[in-house]
Design an enzyme around this catalytic site. Structure first.
Site, short mmCIF file in Angstrom:
data_model
loop_
_atom_site.label_atom_id
_atom_site.label_comp_id
_atom_site.label_asym_id
_atom_site.label_seq_id
_atom_site.Cartn_x
_atom_site.Cartn_y
_atom_site.Cartn_z
N SER A 1 0.88 -1.18 0.00
CA SER A 1 0.00 0.00 0.00
C SER A 1 0.91 1.22 0.00
CB SER A 1 -0.85 -0.01 1.28
OG SER A 1 -1.41 1.27 1.53
N TYR B 1 -1.68 -1.10 10.41
CA TYR B 1 -1.77 -1.29 8.96
C TYR B 1 -0.48 -0.82 8.29
CZ TYR B 1 -3.60 -1.06 4.19
OH TYR B 1 -3.80 -1.25 2.84
P1 NAD Z 1 -11.53 -5.82 0.24
O1 NAD Z 1 -11.86 -5.57 1.66
O2 NAD Z 1 -12.37 -5.21 -0.83
O3 NAD Z 1 -11.44 -7.35 -0.04
C1 NAD Z 1 -10.64 -8.10 0.78
C2 NAD Z 1 -10.96 -9.58 0.62
O4 NAD Z 1 -10.11 -10.23 1.54
C3 NAD Z 1 -12.39 -9.96 0.99
O5 NAD Z 1 -12.92 -10.82 -0.01
C4 NAD Z 1 -12.21 -10.70 2.30
O6 NAD Z 1 -13.17 -11.73 2.49
C5 NAD Z 1 -10.83 -11.28 2.12
N1 NAD Z 1 -10.15 -11.61 3.38
C6 NAD Z 1 -10.11 -10.87 4.50
N2 NAD Z 1 -9.38 -11.50 5.44
C7 NAD Z 1 -8.94 -12.65 4.87
C8 NAD Z 1 -8.14 -13.71 5.34
N3 NAD Z 1 -7.67 -13.73 6.58
N4 NAD Z 1 -7.87 -14.75 4.50
C9 NAD Z 1 -8.37 -14.75 3.25
N5 NAD Z 1 -9.13 -13.76 2.74
C10 NAD Z 1 -9.42 -12.73 3.56
O7 NAD Z 1 -10.00 -5.34 0.12
P2 NAD Z 1 -9.23 -4.68 -1.09
O8 NAD Z 1 -9.45 -3.22 -1.00
O9 NAD Z 1 -9.54 -5.39 -2.34
O10 NAD Z 1 -7.72 -4.96 -0.63
C11 NAD Z 1 -6.92 -5.99 -1.15
C12 NAD Z 1 -5.48 -5.72 -0.77
O11 NAD Z 1 -5.08 -4.43 -1.27
C13 NAD Z 1 -5.22 -5.68 0.73
O12 NAD Z 1 -3.96 -6.26 1.01
C14 NAD Z 1 -5.19 -4.20 1.03
O13 NAD Z 1 -4.44 -3.88 2.19
C15 NAD Z 1 -4.55 -3.65 -0.23
N6 NAD Z 1 -4.84 -2.22 -0.44
C16 NAD Z 1 -6.10 -1.78 -0.62
C17 NAD Z 1 -6.33 -0.42 -0.82
C18 NAD Z 1 -7.72 0.15 -1.03
O14 NAD Z 1 -7.83 1.38 -1.10
N7 NAD Z 1 -8.72 -0.66 -1.19
C19 NAD Z 1 -5.26 0.47 -0.78
C20 NAD Z 1 -3.99 -0.01 -0.60
C21 NAD Z 1 -3.78 -1.37 -0.42
#
Ligand code: NAD
Length: 257
Positions: free
Chosen positions: A140, A153
């Site tokens: 991130s 985080y």
């Molecule tokens: P999201 O919340 O939309 O989806 C996350 C998914 O992870 C969900 O389907 C959930 O069921 C699954 N999940 C949660 N805990 C889990 C576990 N212990 N084992 C297996 N699956 C699990 O999240 P996103 O926004 O798509 O984020 C995905 C990745 O991108 C993450 O690592 C997040 O930190 C990173 N990220 C997201 C953003 C953002 O703005 N959305 C920004 C920077 C980084």
């Protein structure tokens, strides 16, 4: 091969994606499928797993449980090997000052976001050596900037960058590439909740909080899940063959958090 051709991954790649049932993971899964890959995902969201696009196989597995990750790799053997592993699972963790972050909230954030990637990497390394493959670790922009009220985080994502760079050094001589993608603020329900929680913490409205966030981005906009998927495809294509050990931001230039 022309430069243009080198931007597309070869068909038939065998791809494993954690947390592939929603959000960024789902966008990456769909993009690889569209590119002719065979895709296997894991997630803990039973309902979302059941409605994955046809052809994407899955395991209900929690990356924080060793037995679940074992089962995931067992199921993924059906692909006959792995060319690309996307370590995508991650949670937002608490929005709280350090005085209020409980040991449980701290530990679970680190356990899913960092230790989860270790659990996958530990099992994937032998398979990636065989295929001369690629690991993509989702970090991130919070892995290159300080982030008040989101210390677990941010700490976990800085650690993901360290994990990535170290694995790239370690596995590179054996032909395996490892990179991190650093998404900025990605449009979707997850970020809406983060903005809502931060607005509550700051005692300001959702719109004020959103505007404040956008003002910290040079391009003044969020990025889309498909922007992240596009970077994952590029890294997996021949054009990405000499990119390893990098922390690649896809963020419209987030300058501070
Ligand atoms: P999201 O919340 O939309 O989806 C996350 C998914 O992870 C969900 O389907 C959930 O069921 C699954 N999940 C949660 N805990 C889990 C576990 N212990 N084992 C297996 N699956 C699990 O999240 P996103 O926004 O798509 O984020 C995905 C990745 O991108 C993450 O690592 C997040 O930190 C990173 N990220 C997201 C953003 C953002 O703005 N959305 C920004 C920077 C980084």
């Amino acid at each position: 091969m022309t430069v243009l051709e080198s931007l597309t991954p070869r068909r038939g790649l065998r791809v494993l994606i954690t947390a592939g049932a929603n959000g960024i993971g789902l966008a990456i899964a769909k993009a690889f499928q569209e590119a002719g890959a065979r895709v296997h995902v894991c997630d803990i969201d039973t309902q979302a797993l059941a409605s994955l696009p046809k052809g994407i196989t899955y395991t209900e597995a929690n990356v924080s449980l060793e037995a679940d990750v074992d089962r995931l790799f067992q199921d993924a053997t059906a692909l006959g090997g792995l060319d690309v592993v996307v370590n995508n699972a991650g949670i937002a963790g608490p929005t709280a000052g350090i005085d209020e972050v409980s040991p449980e909230a701290w530990t679970s954030t680190i356990d899913i976001n960092l230790n989860g990637q270790y659990r996958i990497a530990h099992r994937a390394a032998p398979l990636l050596r065989k295929s001369q493959g690629l690991m993509i670790n989702m970090a991130s922009v919070a892995g290159r900037l300080g982030f008040a009220y989101r210390t677990p985080y941010a700490a976990s994502k800085w650690a993901v960058v360290g994990l990535t760079k170290s694995l790239a050094c370690e596995l590179g001589p054996e032909g395996v590439r490892v990179n991190a993608i650093l998404p900025g603020i990605v449009r979707g329900p997850r970020i809406e909740k983060v903005i809502k929680d931060r607005a509550a913490k700051r005692e300001i409205s959702y719109t004020e909080m959103e505007q404040e966030n956008l003002f910290k981005i040079s391009l003044r906009r969020m990025v889309e899940p498909n922007d992240i998927a596009a970077m994952a495809l590029f890294l997996s294509a021949p054009g990405g063959a000499n990119i390893s050990g990098q922390a690649l931001s896809v963020c419209a230039n987030v300058e501070s958090l």
